[in-house]
Motif scaffolding. Structure first.
Motif, PDB file in Angstrom:
ATOM      1  N   LEU A   1       0.833 -18.997  36.983  1.00  0.00           N
ATOM      2  CA  LEU A   1       0.153 -20.285  36.817  1.00  0.00           C
ATOM      3  C   LEU A   1      -0.109 -20.943  38.166  1.00  0.00           C
ATOM      4  N   TYR A   2       0.879 -20.889  39.050  1.00  0.00           N
ATOM      5  CA  TYR A   2       0.745 -21.501  40.372  1.00  0.00           C
ATOM      6  C   TYR A   2       1.168 -20.484  41.426  1.00  0.00           C
ATOM      7  N   PRO A   3       0.273 -19.568  41.759  1.00  0.00           N
ATOM      8  CA  PRO A   3       0.618 -18.475  42.677  1.00  0.00           C
ATOM      9  C   PRO A   3       0.601 -18.907  44.141  1.00  0.00           C
ATOM     10  N   THR A   4       1.175 -18.061  44.958  1.00  0.00           N
ATOM     11  CA  THR A   4       1.139 -18.216  46.409  1.00  0.00           C
ATOM     12  C   THR A   4       0.245 -17.120  46.988  1.00  0.00           C
ATOM     13  N   VAL A   5      -0.658 -17.513  47.860  1.00  0.00           N
ATOM     14  CA  VAL A   5      -1.625 -16.579  48.434  1.00  0.00           C
ATOM     15  C   VAL A   5      -1.251 -16.279  49.880  1.00  0.00           C
ATOM     16  N   SER A   6      -1.272 -15.017  50.245  1.00  0.00           N
ATOM     17  CA  SER A   6      -0.941 -14.633  51.611  1.00  0.00           C
ATOM     18  C   SER A   6      -2.151 -14.821  52.532  1.00  0.00           C
TER      19      SER A   6
ATOM     20  N   ARG B   1      -0.444 -20.079  55.785  1.00  0.00           N
ATOM     21  CA  ARG B   1       0.148 -18.882  55.166  1.00  0.00           C
ATOM     22  C   ARG B   1       0.932 -19.332  53.948  1.00  0.00           C
ATOM     23  N   ASP B   2       1.249 -18.396  53.071  1.00  0.00           N
ATOM     24  CA  ASP B   2       1.993 -18.726  51.853  1.00  0.00           C
ATOM     25  C   ASP B   2       1.383 -19.962  51.184  1.00  0.00           C
ATOM     26  N   VAL B   3       0.093 -19.877  50.943  1.00  0.00           N
ATOM     27  CA  VAL B   3      -0.663 -21.014  50.407  1.00  0.00           C
ATOM     28  C   VAL B   3      -0.381 -21.166  48.912  1.00  0.00           C
ATOM     29  N   PHE B   4       0.113 -22.330  48.512  1.00  0.00           N
ATOM     30  CA  PHE B   4       0.440 -22.631  47.119  1.00  0.00           C
ATOM     31  C   PHE B   4      -0.821 -23.134  46.425  1.00  0.00           C
ATOM     32  N   SER B   5      -1.247 -22.435  45.377  1.00  0.00           N
ATOM     33  CA  SER B   5      -2.516 -22.768  44.743  1.00  0.00           C
ATOM     34  C   SER B   5      -2.389 -22.735  43.216  1.00  0.00           C
ATOM     35  N   VAL B   6      -3.530 -22.604  42.527  1.00  0.00           N
ATOM     36  CA  VAL B   6      -3.536 -22.677  41.065  1.00  0.00           C
ATOM     37  C   VAL B   6      -4.167 -21.425  40.466  1.00  0.00           C
ATOM     38  N   GLY B   7      -3.593 -20.972  39.356  1.00  0.00           N
ATOM     39  CA  GLY B   7      -4.111 -19.812  38.657  1.00  0.00           C
ATOM     40  C   GLY B   7      -4.632 -20.179  37.282  1.00  0.00           C
ATOM     41  N   PRO B   8      -5.058 -19.183  36.515  1.00  0.00           N
ATOM     42  CA  PRO B   8      -5.558 -19.443  35.162  1.00  0.00           C
ATOM     43  C   PRO B   8      -4.456 -19.961  34.255  1.00  0.00           C
ATOM     44  N   GLY B   9      -4.862 -20.685  33.214  1.00  0.00           N
ATOM     45  CA  GLY B   9      -3.890 -21.254  32.294  1.00  0.00           C
ATOM     46  C   GLY B   9      -3.420 -22.630  32.694  1.00  0.00           C
ATOM     47  N   THR B  10      -4.001 -23.193  33.764  1.00  0.00           N
ATOM     48  CA  THR B  10      -3.630 -24.527  34.229  1.00  0.00           C
ATOM     49  C   THR B  10      -4.818 -25.475  34.098  1.00  0.00           C
ATOM     50  N   PHE B  11      -4.519 -26.764  34.045  1.00  0.00           N
ATOM     51  CA  PHE B  11      -5.605 -27.740  33.937  1.00  0.00           C
ATOM     52  C   PHE B  11      -6.462 -27.756  35.193  1.00  0.00           C
ATOM     53  N   LEU B  12      -5.882 -27.445  36.351  1.00  0.00           N
ATOM     54  CA  LEU B  12      -6.666 -27.445  37.583  1.00  0.00           C
ATOM     55  C   LEU B  12      -7.629 -26.260  37.628  1.00  0.00           C
ATOM     56  N   HIS B  13      -7.243 -25.150  37.055  1.00  0.00           N
ATOM     57  CA  HIS B  13      -8.166 -24.026  36.900  1.00  0.00           C
ATOM     58  C   HIS B  13      -9.358 -24.467  36.053  1.00  0.00           C
ATOM     59  N   GLU B  14      -9.077 -25.182  34.973  1.00  0.00           N
ATOM     60  CA  GLU B  14     -10.140 -25.671  34.094  1.00  0.00           C
ATOM     61  C   GLU B  14     -10.984 -26.745  34.779  1.00  0.00           C
ATOM     62  N   VAL B  15     -10.357 -27.549  35.620  1.00  0.00           N
ATOM     63  CA  VAL B  15     -11.097 -28.562  36.382  1.00  0.00           C
ATOM     64  C   VAL B  15     -12.161 -27.890  37.248  1.00  0.00           C
TER      65      VAL B  15
END
Length: 299
Positions: free
Chosen positions: A209-214, A179-193
């Motif tokens: 940039l680095y959202p949390t997903v429920s 829960r409350d998974v910390f991930s990556v959004g657009p505008g980040t190098f990991l999104h581009e990866v």
């Protein structure tokens, strides 16, 4: 003003001029003598990549690559910088990222010039190498480093179709819970990866940039891939890894059964926006190519 004071002031102004303007070719010899502290792991990598590693006199606690960096004096981290140790090293330049403005202000007040380099995207990695090359009179070395970086990316680049699998890249979550998974959004190098490897970011439309997903969002619309960055996963046996996959399967719910693949990667380098990220991309590409790891547990 007495002559010694005038000479000291002139020397200080000369040094400031060298550090606040791009270095010309004739300045390169002087730039080789600058003592540098790095305030970010990605910039430490970049400095070594352009041949300025021997000029480093201190790095953060998190600078682990290359191996030579791990043997340098440690200067704390972003939240706990060892300011007194930094100043005691008598650096001529401190390189950091824009989010470290407070520390840069303190260093400036102590007479240490600073250089802030943006570190969000893959293009920022290229621009960071170029900026360091200009500042340190290492333009040729920086151009060569950028060429190596671009060549490595080109080898990893894959076409991305509109229906390409979506990847949820997990950077962190509460211990023992999905829960409350910390991930990556657009505008980040990991999104581009993710996109460079021919896939889609599950959080392509996220506002952060680095959202949390429920957990609820994941149950409603499970991704095709879950790649969790998890330290120590290599030390676990097959049964322990399967238990972690079952935790994900239970959390994702019945819609993920037979659809979502769950894989783990132990690679702290993946979270560093530096030139070495291409080696992590190779590992990530191999994981995305696997045909196992499907979520199978019932909710």
């Amino acid at each position: 003003m007495t002559p010694p004071i005038r000479r000291a002031a002139a020397a200080a102004l000369l040094l400031l001029a060298l550090l606040t303007a791009p270095l010309r070719a004739e300045d390169a010899r002087t730039s080789d003598t600058l003592r540098i502290v790095s305030l970010a792991p990605n910039l430490t990598e970049a400095l070594f990549e352009i041949g300025a590693g021997p000029q480093l006199v201190g790095v953060t606690d998190y600078c682990r690559w290359p191996e030579e960096a791990a043997r340098l004096p440690r200067l704390g981290g972003h939240l706990n910088p060892a300011f007194e140790r930094m100043v005691a090293l008598r650096p001529d330049l401190a390189v950091g990222v824009p989010s470290g403005r407070d520390l840069e202000t303190r260093l400036g007040a102590a007479g240490v010039p600073t250089l802030a380099i943006e570190s969000l995207t893959l293009e920022d990695i290229r621009e960071g190498l170029a900026e360091l090359g200009r500042r340190l009179g290492r333009e040729r070395e920086a151009e060569a480093a950028i060429a190596r970086f671009d060549a490595a990316l080109d080898k990893l680049r894959a076409p991305r179709a509109g229906d390409a699998p979506r990847v949820l890249l997990v950077l962190g979550r509460p211990p023992g819970a999905v829960r409350d998974v910390f991930s990556v959004g657009p505008g980040t190098f990991l999104h581009e990866v993710i996109e460079t490897l021919g896939h889609r970011n599950y959080l392509d439309g996220a506002p952060a940039l680095y959202p949390t997903v429920s957990k609820e969002s994941l149950v409603i619309d499970p991704p095709e891939f879950v790649i969790e960055l998890r330290e120590g996963i290599e030390a676990l046996d097959g049964a322990e890894r399967e238990e972690l996959r079952r935790d994900w399967a239970k959390a994702l719910g019945p819609r993920a059964k037979g659809r979502t693949r769950v894989q783990f990667i132990d690679d702290a380098h993946l979270s560093i926006p530096g030139p070495g990220v291409v080696s992590s991309m190779e590992r990530l590409r191999a994981l995305l190519a696997r045909d196992d790891g499907f979520a199978t547990a019932e909710r």
